[in-house]
Design a protein around this motif. Sequence first.
Motif, short mmCIF file in Angstrom:
data_model
loop_
_atom_site.label_atom_id
_atom_site.label_comp_id
_atom_site.label_asym_id
_atom_site.label_seq_id
_atom_site.Cartn_x
_atom_site.Cartn_y
_atom_site.Cartn_z
N ARG A 1 -12.79 -0.24 0.53
CA ARG A 1 -12.43 -0.14 1.95
C ARG A 1 -13.63 -0.20 2.88
NH1 ARG A 1 -7.46 1.04 3.34
NH2 ARG A 1 -8.22 1.66 5.38
N LEU B 1 -9.01 -6.59 2.46
CA LEU B 1 -8.62 -5.64 1.42
C LEU B 1 -8.29 -6.36 0.12
CD1 LEU B 1 -6.38 -3.08 3.37
CD2 LEU B 1 -8.56 -2.62 2.24
N GLU C 1 -5.88 -7.46 6.01
CA GLU C 1 -5.22 -7.61 4.71
C GLU C 1 -6.00 -8.55 3.80
OE1 GLU C 1 -1.18 -8.72 5.24
OE2 GLU C 1 -0.55 -6.70 5.80
N ASN D 1 -4.56 6.36 -0.46
CA ASN D 1 -3.83 5.10 -0.40
C ASN D 1 -4.34 4.14 -1.46
OD1 ASN D 1 -2.32 5.94 1.82
ND2 ASN D 1 -3.86 5.24 3.27
N PHE D 2 -3.42 3.41 -2.07
CA PHE D 2 -3.81 2.40 -3.04
C PHE D 2 -2.75 1.32 -3.09
CE2 PHE D 2 -1.09 5.23 -5.37
CZ PHE D 2 -0.42 4.44 -6.29
N ALA D 3 -3.12 0.16 -3.62
CA ALA D 3 -2.21 -0.98 -3.70
C ALA D 3 -1.36 -0.86 -4.97
CB ALA D 3 -3.00 -2.28 -3.72
N TYR D 4 -0.05 -0.90 -4.79
CA TYR D 4 0.89 -0.77 -5.90
C TYR D 4 1.59 -2.11 -6.09
CZ TYR D 4 4.65 1.16 -8.80
OH TYR D 4 5.53 1.43 -9.82
N ARG E 1 -10.11 -5.71 -3.41
CA ARG E 1 -9.35 -5.30 -4.60
C ARG E 1 -9.58 -6.26 -5.76
NH1 ARG E 1 -4.32 -5.53 -4.95
NH2 ARG E 1 -3.73 -6.64 -3.06
N ARG F 1 -13.90 3.07 -4.98
CA ARG F 1 -12.79 3.08 -4.03
C ARG F 1 -13.29 3.06 -2.59
NH1 ARG F 1 -9.04 7.29 -7.56
NH2 ARG F 1 -8.04 5.66 -8.83
N GLU G 1 1.01 5.74 -0.94
CA GLU G 1 0.18 6.94 -0.81
C GLU G 1 0.50 7.92 -1.93
OE1 GLU G 1 -0.21 10.57 2.38
OE2 GLU G 1 -0.16 8.53 3.18
N THR H 1 0.84 -1.19 0.00
CA THR H 1 0.00 0.00 0.00
C THR H 1 0.88 1.24 0.00
OG1 THR H 1 -1.75 -1.16 1.21
CG2 THR H 1 -1.82 1.25 1.22
#
Length: 338
Positions: free
Chosen positions: A296, A226, A223, A47-50, A230, A292, A41, A39
Amino acid sequence: LEIADSKKGEINSIVDLLDFYGIKFSKNHVVGDFENAATVETASGRNFAYPYWMRMRQKNMRKDEPVAANLNELLFAETGFFSAKDRLNLLHPIVVTGERISTQDRSLFGDMSTEELALEFDARVQKAKVIVGRVNEKLPSPFFAHGSDNSNPQTFLVLVGDTDWLYDGFSKVGTGSSVTAASRPMNDNHNFFLNLVELTTGSQGLTEIRSRKSPVRVFSKIEAMLFESRKKYHAKEAEFASKIKSAEDSIRQFLQMANVKTETDLPKAAKDEILKIREMIYPLKEDLRNIRLQIRQNVNELFLTIIVFNLITGPVLSVVFLYVLRGYRRKSQGLEIP
């Protein structure tokens, strides 16, 4: 850093040396892992998953490798990967990716933002990639001519597809003020490095002790929630973000074709066309924002439940404690009365 291709037979880089031994390194490609995405920023605070920053857990580490057996989490940023198809038993994996992965051309990372790269990430089920491995074989020296006196000494190599993993920004977090600033580990990267160094010296005496107390405390339930969110909404998020980007690109191209810097310099008819495009963007942004939020939603509800529980628990425990104490005092006073 770009590594130019060498002529056949020349060894000008580590990549050439590995190639001599039959090990291929993806010098021009970066691997991303959907399941192990870290995660990050954005500049706006979102915040997002990279997926190209990978948080590798215990399931991604080989249990039969002492250097990683007792670690909890490692972080690798935009790493390459290794393979040895022609010599299957040469490269021993230590850390591998998951199976829902994708590779991306390294040159794009300088032109695209992390958010754009994340949205265009297309995970496909395929064989896991080796990002940390070791070689412990008798290897010939590439600098001896064929047929010369080359004793093929026992060689020990540790291969890591990333260098940023040792940087403090990826392994430590600062605490305290600027005057008394200190740092603490946020993952097991430093312990892993020390374990690898110790392994290359032929000793593993401190490996188990060093790995016994991990600094990582994983909220596995959060986790998992999430990740499922996702996985459910990633395609829709990417679709809406792509439409918004396409519309905004159309506006920029419109301004470039008209050779103006701002929309105020355009004629009224052109302004009306841009206004129509912007009116199309607004509902798309609203839909993207809702998606989004849905990603969450379950986590936010869990946090709200925890907050309410914490707020209620204190007063309830106080009342129970006072009730028990009051009963104890009454009982004590009753015993003292003849």
